[in-house]
Design a protein around this motif. Structure first.
Motif: not given
Lengths: 253, 74
Positions: A100-115
């Motif tokens: 469960y993630q927000g945009d600062g978590d998923l799209a900024a610092i966590g971009t690599a993990e997400t992708i």
């Protein structure tokens, strides 16, 4: 008929989900997080998976999600929720795992993990709350902030020459082979909430059927960060956020 | 024609007075009152209980799960 005669358990049509506990939520009045929490609690309960679900809580406003829904939770470092979810799902394939993630978590610092989690096609669900701002830390600019939108770190509005363009991360994730469902929803009206619940359920079912990663993006509001009333922010979201982040199913295979 | 009648119960201590239920209600049943709850919010109240049709729109949009909706067919 008297109101008191109607208020009986057999006449109940809607109430707080069973899995949601009585802890008072720390969210600001009118925050979309509460509605999404309710949807997750309802879907997990409807699927009979309350004892078999592991949620990965993010860093951000939803950091205390584990206080409100009575399932198992793991708190991840900032942005690393998909990596923790990968581990939880690989070690416990019979469990239903979601981050469960927000945009600062998923799209900024966590971009690599997400992708990379999506590219590996991990059998998890990523619930993505996109409100175009860092809500918890005081309304700073996020990668998803709209052009011209004012935040505390771009007080004259986001400028594409200085700050770049809004990141449509769900559209990036559509390109990856590992994702099976990518959809964008809102939770501002009862109709939209019912539709979002169906997509959430589909995502959870995909994860249990081993079809790959499901990404459910919720275009949300941040009444405090946007400095509006909850009702105004819903209208602002439909007028400004939705043209940039069009709703609907982006990928379903 | 079957008539439908609803009733809404609001957990006033949990309510944060965000006004979303008042906006969502198609029958103008709910209002934000003048009284405040323990947290200092003007909590939502049922003003026109006779008009309620039990559509549960208020319950769906409530972020804090304060609203329980009941419905009967008369």
């Amino acid at each position: 008929m008297d109101t008191l005669e109607i208020i009986k358990p057999e006449n109940k049509v809607y109430g707080k989900p069973r899995l949601m506990n009585d802890n008072p939520m720390h969210y600001c009045p009118g925050c979309s997080h509460g509605v999404v929490h309710k949807l997750i609690a309802e879907v997990v309960d409807d699927m009979g998976m309350a004892e078999k679900t592991i949620g990965i809580a993010p860093v951000g406003c939803a950091v205390f999600a584990y206080n409100y829904i009575d399932i198992d939770w793991i708190e991840a470092a900032h942005g690393r929720a998909p990596a923790v979810a990968t581990a939880a799902k690989r070690l416990n394939p019979d469990k239903m795992v979601f981050s469960y993630q927000g945009d600062g978590d998923l799209a900024a610092i966590g971009t690599a993990e997400t992708i990379h989690a999506c590219n590996r096609g991990e059998n998890i669900v990523i619930v993505f709350i996109n409100n175009a701002i860092y809500g918890m830390t005081g309304g700073q600019m996020a990668p998803t902030t709209l052009l011209g939108m004012k935040t505390s770190t771009c007080p004259y509005g986001r400028n594409e020459h200085l700050n770049g363009y809004p990141l449509k991360i769900s559209d990036l994730l559509v390109q990856l082979e590992g994702t099976c469902l990518v959809t964008r929803e809102t939770v501002h009206t009862a109709a939209a909430i019912k539709k979002a619940k169906k997509m959430l359920r589909k995502g959870f079912e995909n994860s249990m059927n081993g079809k790959g990663t499901s990404v459910i993006e919720f275009v949300s509001t941040c009444a405090s960060g946007w400095k509006m009333t909850p009702d105004q922010s819903n209208k602002w979201m439909m007028e400004n956020m939705v043209p940039m982040y069009p709703l609907g199913i982006l990928k379903d295979k | 024609m079957a008539k439908i009648k609803g009733a809404v119960v609001i957990d006033k201590d949990r309510c944060k007075g965000c006004d979303l239920c008042v906006v969502a209600c198609p029958a103008d049943v709910l209002i934000l009152g003048q009284e405040v709850n323990g947290k200092g919010y003007n909590y939502a109240q049922v003003a026109n209980s006779d008009e309620c049709i039990g559509c549960a729109n208020c319950g769906y949009v409530c972020p804090d799960g304060c609203i329980t909706v009941y419905k009967v067919k008369l």
